[in-house]
Design a protein around this motif. Structure first.
Motif, PDB file in Angstrom:
ATOM      1  N   HIS A 108       0.794  -1.235   0.000  1.00  0.00           N
ATOM      2  CA  HIS A 108       0.000   0.000   0.000  1.00  0.00           C
ATOM      3  C   HIS A 108       0.824   1.281   0.000  1.00  0.00           C
ATOM      4  O   HIS A 108       0.266   2.373  -0.062  1.00  0.00           O
ATOM      5  N   THR A 109       2.146   1.164   0.051  1.00  0.00           N
ATOM      6  CA  THR A 109       2.943   2.390   0.062  1.00  0.00           C
ATOM      7  C   THR A 109       2.769   3.189  -1.226  1.00  0.00           C
ATOM      8  O   THR A 109       2.708   2.625  -2.320  1.00  0.00           O
ATOM      9  N   ASP A 179       5.708   6.240   4.260  1.00  0.00           N
ATOM     10  CA  ASP A 179       4.275   6.497   4.500  1.00  0.00           C
ATOM     11  C   ASP A 179       3.633   5.380   5.325  1.00  0.00           C
ATOM     12  O   ASP A 179       2.454   5.457   5.662  1.00  0.00           O
ATOM     13  N   HIS A 180       4.419   4.349   5.659  1.00  0.00           N
ATOM     14  CA  HIS A 180       3.975   3.284   6.562  1.00  0.00           C
ATOM     15  C   HIS A 180       5.115   2.955   7.525  1.00  0.00           C
ATOM     16  O   HIS A 180       6.255   2.813   7.099  1.00  0.00           O
ATOM     17  N   GLN A 196       3.060   8.815  17.162  1.00  0.00           N
ATOM     18  CA  GLN A 196       2.175   9.675  16.362  1.00  0.00           C
ATOM     19  C   GLN A 196       2.510  11.157  16.531  1.00  0.00           C
ATOM     20  O   GLN A 196       2.297  11.946  15.617  1.00  0.00           O
ATOM     21  N   ASP A 202       0.227  11.759   8.001  1.00  0.00           N
ATOM     22  CA  ASP A 202      -0.234  10.828   6.954  1.00  0.00           C
ATOM     23  C   ASP A 202       0.499   9.486   6.975  1.00  0.00           C
ATOM     24  O   ASP A 202       0.233   8.623   6.140  1.00  0.00           O
ATOM     25  N   LYS A 204       0.982   5.873   8.166  1.00  0.00           N
ATOM     26  CA  LYS A 204       0.163   4.839   8.803  1.00  0.00           C
ATOM     27  C   LYS A 204       1.041   3.902   9.618  1.00  0.00           C
ATOM     28  O   LYS A 204       2.062   3.414   9.142  1.00  0.00           O
ATOM     29  N   ILE A 206       1.467   0.335  11.506  1.00  0.00           N
ATOM     30  CA  ILE A 206       0.925  -1.017  11.383  1.00  0.00           C
ATOM     31  C   ILE A 206       1.540  -1.931  12.441  1.00  0.00           C
ATOM     32  O   ILE A 206       2.760  -1.984  12.590  1.00  0.00           O
TER      33      ILE A 206
END
Length: 261
Positions: A108-109, A179-180, A196, A202, A204, A206
C-alpha cells in the motif's frame, strides 16, 4: 479428549505480548487464556539465537504443563528465531507466530518507502531477511529499537528517555519519506501515542495484533478447539518479575501472579 475448554497459551519476553493478548481477547472473549511474561529474561532481541530457542522451549513447556491447547508466540524475536524449532519439537501442538507486517505496508505504500522498527533479534533473523527480500522495489528503512523494551519493562512508557530515543530512531524514516511504519515488536504498540506525535500525520502505523487474533481464531476453528461455552472466561497472567508494570498495563483488571519460571 476434548480440549476446547482449555486455555490459549501466550508467551513473550515480558509485558509486550499483552498487546497481542488484547486483540485475541477482543475477538474471542469466551476463550480462556494463560499469559506468560518472561520479564526476567527481557529483552530477547539482544540474545543469541540458541538462547532465544531455549527460552521459547522453556515457556512452551510451562504453558503445556498448564493445559494450553494452542501456543501463541506473542514475541516477534521468538517467532523469527525459534518457531521452526518449536514446531519440529512439538509436532502435535498448533503454534501461532507473529512477524512484522511488512507485506501490507509494501503493497500500500505510495512513496515507495516504509519503515520498520524492531529488535536486533528480529531484524537479523533469517525469516525477516527472507521476507524483506521479496519486496525489491521498496525502500525499507530498518531501525533497531535499542533500549525501548527495557524502558517499557521498567514502566517508563511515557518517559523523556523514550521520547528522545523515538525521535532519534524515526528521524531517518521521516527523511526517507516513509508512509507506513511497521512495528516489529509486540511491546511497541504501547508507544503509538508518542510515535504519532513525532511522525507526519499521513504515516500509517501497522502492528500485527489484529491479524494474529484472526489467525488464532482460524486455527482454533480448523482444529475443532474453539470454546463453545458462553460462560465468563478466565484470564491468568504469570510473570517472573515485579508484577507492578504488568498490572498497570492491564489496568489492574486481572490477577497477576509472580512465579519463578
Amino acid at each position: 479428549m476434548d480440549k476446547s475448554n482449555n486455555p490459549i497459551g501466550l508467551f513473550d519476553s515480558g509485558i509486550g505480548g499483552t498487546s497481542i493478548w488484547k486483540e485475541i481477547h477482543c475477538l474471542l472473549p469466551h476463550e480462556n487464556s494463560i499469559y506468560l511474561a518472561d520479564s526476567k529474561n527481557a529483552p530477547y532481541g539482544q540474545r543469541p539465537k540458541q538462547e532465544i530457542i531455549d527460552l521459547s522451549i522453556k515457556n512452551t513447556e510451562y504453558l503445556l504443563d498448564h493445559g494450553a491447547k494452542i501456543i501463541v508466540v506473542a514475541c516477534n524475536t521468538a517467532t523469527t528465531n525459534a518457531i521452526t524449532e518449536l514446531r519440529e519439537k512439538y509436532k502435535d501442538v498448533n503454534f501461532i507466530g507473529i512477524e512484522p507486517a511488512i507485506k501490507p505496508a509494501a503493497i500500500h505504500t505510495q512513496t515507495g518507502a516504509i519503515g520498520i522498527l524492531a529488535t536486533k533479534g528480529t531484524l537479523s533473523s533469517e525469516l525477516f531477511t527472507k521476507t524483506v527480500s521479496g519486496f525489491k522495489n521498496i525502500h525499507v528503512v530498518e531501525q533497531v529499537g535499542y533500549n525501548l523494551v527495557a524502558l517499557i519493562e521498567d514502566g517508563r512508557i511515557n518517559s523523556p528517555e523514550i521520547k528522545e530515543l523515538l525521535k532519534e530512531y524515526l528521524k531517518p524514516m521521516i527523511e526517507a519519506r516513509i508512509d507506513h511504519l511497521v512495528l516489529g515488536c509486540s511491546h511497541y504498540p504501547y508507544l503509538i501515542p508518542q510515535i504519532q506525535e513525532i511522525l507526519p500525520k499521513d504515516v500509517k502505523i501497522i502492528d500485527s495484533g489484529e491479524a494474529v487474533a484472526r489467525q488464532t481464531k482460524k486455527v482454533l476453528q480448523s482444529a475443532g478447539l474453539l470454546n463453545p461455552s458462553l460462560d465468563k472466561s478466565h484470564q491468568v497472567f504469570y510473570t517472573n518479575s515485579d508484577p507492578q508494570v504488568l498490572n498497570s498495563i492491564l489496568k489492574n483488571r486481572y490477577t497477576v501472579e509472580q512465579q519463578d519460571f
